[in-house]
Design a protein around this motif. Sequence first.
Motif, PDB file in Angstrom:
ATOM      1  N   ALA A   1     -33.555  -4.546  -0.609  1.00  0.00           N
ATOM      2  CA  ALA A   1     -32.365  -5.404  -1.382  1.00  0.00           C
ATOM      3  C   ALA A   1     -32.886  -6.516  -1.832  1.00  0.00           C
ATOM      4  CB  ALA A   1     -31.334  -5.286  -0.320  1.00  0.00           C
ATOM      5  N   LEU A   2     -33.498  -7.435  -1.053  1.00  0.00           N
ATOM      6  CA  LEU A   2     -33.792  -8.796  -1.221  1.00  0.00           C
ATOM      7  C   LEU A   2     -34.775  -8.644  -2.471  1.00  0.00           C
ATOM      8  CD1 LEU A   2     -34.834 -10.142   2.275  1.00  0.00           C
ATOM      9  CD2 LEU A   2     -32.700 -10.853   0.734  1.00  0.00           C
ATOM     10  N   ARG A   3     -35.859  -7.830  -2.617  1.00  0.00           N
ATOM     11  CA  ARG A   3     -36.842  -7.965  -3.645  1.00  0.00           C
ATOM     12  C   ARG A   3     -35.875  -7.445  -4.950  1.00  0.00           C
ATOM     13  NH1 ARG A   3     -40.290  -5.269   0.105  1.00  0.00           N
ATOM     14  NH2 ARG A   3     -39.571  -3.293  -0.945  1.00  0.00           N
ATOM     15  N   VAL A   4     -35.033  -6.562  -4.979  1.00  0.00           N
ATOM     16  CA  VAL A   4     -34.345  -6.029  -6.335  1.00  0.00           C
ATOM     17  C   VAL A   4     -32.959  -6.890  -6.544  1.00  0.00           C
ATOM     18  CG1 VAL A   4     -35.674  -3.961  -6.079  1.00  0.00           C
ATOM     19  CG2 VAL A   4     -33.322  -4.181  -5.207  1.00  0.00           C
ATOM     20  N   ARG A   5     -32.750  -7.681  -5.389  1.00  0.00           N
ATOM     21  CA  ARG A   5     -31.606  -8.407  -5.710  1.00  0.00           C
ATOM     22  C   ARG A   5     -30.386  -7.504  -5.591  1.00  0.00           C
ATOM     23  NH1 ARG A   5     -34.777 -11.444  -9.565  1.00  0.00           N
ATOM     24  NH2 ARG A   5     -35.309 -13.395  -8.747  1.00  0.00           N
ATOM     25  N   ASN A   6     -30.318  -6.694  -4.644  1.00  0.00           N
ATOM     26  CA  ASN A   6     -28.960  -5.753  -4.345  1.00  0.00           C
ATOM     27  C   ASN A   6     -28.033  -6.674  -3.468  1.00  0.00           C
ATOM     28  OD1 ASN A   6     -27.140  -3.754  -3.318  1.00  0.00           O
ATOM     29  ND2 ASN A   6     -28.508  -2.035  -3.571  1.00  0.00           N
ATOM     30  N   THR A   7     -27.085  -7.281  -4.375  1.00  0.00           N
ATOM     31  CA  THR A   7     -26.185  -8.298  -3.654  1.00  0.00           C
ATOM     32  C   THR A   7     -25.335  -7.617  -2.740  1.00  0.00           C
ATOM     33  OG1 THR A   7     -26.405  -9.563  -5.727  1.00  0.00           O
ATOM     34  CG2 THR A   7     -24.632  -9.964  -4.182  1.00  0.00           C
ATOM     35  N   GLU A   8     -24.863  -6.431  -2.891  1.00  0.00           N
ATOM     36  CA  GLU A   8     -23.892  -5.743  -1.795  1.00  0.00           C
ATOM     37  C   GLU A   8     -24.820  -5.484  -0.631  1.00  0.00           C
ATOM     38  OE1 GLU A   8     -20.808  -3.105  -3.590  1.00  0.00           O
ATOM     39  OE2 GLU A   8     -22.643  -2.671  -5.085  1.00  0.00           O
ATOM     40  N   VAL A   9     -25.886  -4.797  -0.731  1.00  0.00           N
ATOM     41  CA  VAL A   9     -26.537  -4.726   0.586  1.00  0.00           C
ATOM     42  C   VAL A   9     -27.020  -5.899   1.296  1.00  0.00           C
ATOM     43  CG1 VAL A   9     -28.740  -3.614   1.742  1.00  0.00           C
ATOM     44  CG2 VAL A   9     -27.606  -2.397  -0.453  1.00  0.00           C
ATOM     45  N   MET A  10     -27.643  -6.907   0.348  1.00  0.00           N
ATOM     46  CA  MET A  10     -27.498  -8.446   0.992  1.00  0.00           C
ATOM     47  C   MET A  10     -26.705  -8.813   1.867  1.00  0.00           C
ATOM     48  SD  MET A  10     -30.024  -9.583  -1.975  1.00  0.00           S
ATOM     49  CE  MET A  10     -29.554 -11.426  -1.911  1.00  0.00           C
ATOM     50  N   PHE A  11     -25.407  -8.644   1.159  1.00  0.00           N
ATOM     51  CA  PHE A  11     -24.204  -9.208   1.838  1.00  0.00           C
ATOM     52  C   PHE A  11     -23.883  -8.588   3.274  1.00  0.00           C
ATOM     53  CE2 PHE A  11     -19.438  -9.009   2.493  1.00  0.00           C
ATOM     54  CZ  PHE A  11     -19.234 -10.210   2.809  1.00  0.00           C
ATOM     55  N   LEU A  12     -24.242  -6.928   3.222  1.00  0.00           N
ATOM     56  CA  LEU A  12     -24.109  -6.319   4.664  1.00  0.00           C
ATOM     57  C   LEU A  12     -25.059  -6.920   5.636  1.00  0.00           C
ATOM     58  CD1 LEU A  12     -23.433  -2.644   3.089  1.00  0.00           C
ATOM     59  CD2 LEU A  12     -21.714  -4.261   4.115  1.00  0.00           C
ATOM     60  N   PHE A  13     -26.121  -7.276   5.130  1.00  0.00           N
ATOM     61  CA  PHE A  13     -27.157  -7.839   5.943  1.00  0.00           C
ATOM     62  C   PHE A  13     -27.207  -9.196   6.515  1.00  0.00           C
ATOM     63  CE2 PHE A  13     -29.737  -3.839   5.226  1.00  0.00           C
ATOM     64  CZ  PHE A  13     -30.167  -3.274   6.501  1.00  0.00           C
TER      65      PHE A  13
ATOM     66  N   SER B   1     -17.527 -18.456  -2.326  1.00  0.00           N
ATOM     67  CA  SER B   1     -18.526 -19.263  -2.987  1.00  0.00           C
ATOM     68  C   SER B   1     -19.477 -18.023  -3.223  1.00  0.00           C
ATOM     69  CB  SER B   1     -19.269 -20.001  -1.655  1.00  0.00           C
ATOM     70  OG  SER B   1     -19.417 -19.120  -0.671  1.00  0.00           O
ATOM     71  N   LEU B   2     -19.475 -16.788  -2.423  1.00  0.00           N
ATOM     72  CA  LEU B   2     -20.520 -15.891  -2.930  1.00  0.00           C
ATOM     73  C   LEU B   2     -19.971 -15.097  -4.388  1.00  0.00           C
ATOM     74  CD1 LEU B   2     -22.827 -13.509  -2.599  1.00  0.00           C
ATOM     75  CD2 LEU B   2     -20.929 -12.078  -1.221  1.00  0.00           C
ATOM     76  N   GLY B   3     -18.784 -15.283  -4.510  1.00  0.00           N
ATOM     77  CA  GLY B   3     -18.145 -14.552  -5.891  1.00  0.00           C
ATOM     78  C   GLY B   3     -18.832 -15.738  -7.045  1.00  0.00           C
ATOM     79  N   ASP B   4     -18.640 -16.838  -6.746  1.00  0.00           N
ATOM     80  CA  ASP B   4     -19.208 -18.161  -7.687  1.00  0.00           C
ATOM     81  C   ASP B   4     -20.502 -17.967  -7.871  1.00  0.00           C
ATOM     82  OD1 ASP B   4     -16.933 -19.213  -7.613  1.00  0.00           O
ATOM     83  OD2 ASP B   4     -17.009 -20.797  -6.395  1.00  0.00           O
ATOM     84  N   VAL B   5     -21.458 -17.453  -7.057  1.00  0.00           N
ATOM     85  CA  VAL B   5     -22.831 -17.369  -7.274  1.00  0.00           C
ATOM     86  C   VAL B   5     -23.214 -16.058  -8.168  1.00  0.00           C
ATOM     87  CG1 VAL B   5     -25.028 -17.012  -6.280  1.00  0.00           C
ATOM     88  CG2 VAL B   5     -23.872 -18.454  -4.817  1.00  0.00           C
TER      89      VAL B   5
END
Length: 466
Positions: free
Chosen positions: A5-17, A210-214
Amino acid sequence: MMNKALRVRNTEVMFLFRTVIRDIYEQLLAYQCQKRVTVYRGQVLSIVEYKKLEKSCGSIISLNSFLSTSLNRIIAEGFVQRNMHLCASGDYVAVIFEIEADPAVVCMKNDKTKKNRLPFAQIDELSYYGEGESEVLFMLGSIFRLNEIISHDQSSSSSSSSSLLLSADPTTSIIIRMTLCSDDDDNDLKQLYDHHLKNEYDRKETNLLSLGDVLRNMGKFDLAEKYYCRWLSELPSNDPSLGVLYQRLGMVANAKGEYNTSLEWYQKSLEITVKTRPSDYANIGITHNNIGNVHRNNNDRGRALESYNRAVSLFKQAHDESHPHLASFYNNIGTIYQKEKKYFEALEFYEKSLAIDNKHLPPDHPDLGTSYNNIGTVHRGLGHYDLALDHCNRSLKIRLKSLPAQHPSIAMTYENIGLVYEDKVELKQALTYMKKAQTIYEVALPFNHPYVVKIKNDVKRVEDKF
């Protein structure tokens, strides 16, 4: 799953982790290495990945996932040997990363500017694999200087420019030498990094807003809207931050081409601000500017110009002529004059905007890319094609450096360069840039977005001219 998720920038999975990432960070801080180490990592890279590293030799690179290494070089070499069969096709190459890491570079100090954000630690006693791996783990986002790339049989005194050809022998690994750096290291993006960190993301609390802003700044509008709406559902009806949240929802709707919805959100924001803070001229002015953006995108230039001028008038009551926000207002007024083919008036406002931005922003800030892009399009309208290409290419250089690869603003600059080449009847070049724009737009925006529709028409028009 997390590293992918970090490598491919999957934001939703990153948020869960997010809590897992935070816990690992806290443990790395607690077990931070206390002395300089040399660590190794064996890896099989695709030729494409390897070539990217070759081009980065001598530069700073950052990793967007956790980096697992070993104090034992034999372990790294063993990993390479087990995966060497992948190199037989010629599409992959075996490498050994050799990394020098000094904890003094990232250690905690009393000075807040030296705060350690990127620790590394030997994690044998924490790891599932135990002591056999001699594992040292680096925090995601760690920054390294890529010193040199040398073949296995070269001495360490070889040239550090290292534009080496891949060995014809697939069993010969390549050594990539790197040194851990701090985020204070002198590099081309330091000013931009500091500006964003201190001015745009320096919040006491990290939340869904703030996450939405990014995500919005990355051009991921659907995801940004998702987190804004989730934040909205959690706020009480009298929460003072609702006005700000309505602003963000208006921005996302505008970016997605949903103009009526955007105006509704902005109107809600304006009503709250006028009611609760009637003398807050700055924020009221910003809202009028944003409303003007929607009218402009909806081809209502008269109402757009009216909103922009109201924004300038309100803002001047609160700030001086060189306040950073006025750069945006002047830029927007310039776009209206440009659409009306009043090119010299447009150029005047674009240059006023650029002058203010140059006072306040680092040289690679995306807003400067916007100014150069707009000035380039005016020169195109005036028939100054060389000046147009010069400014658009300056814009493209900044945007490629400071924005994600699939950001719509990059596509816009590609499109504008393509249009200049079309005017010059250099159709092959025109089509190349337009197709680059089309690829990004179709990934970043809804299929029926006006920008997607327009670029398809542009591509077809140029293809019909061949």
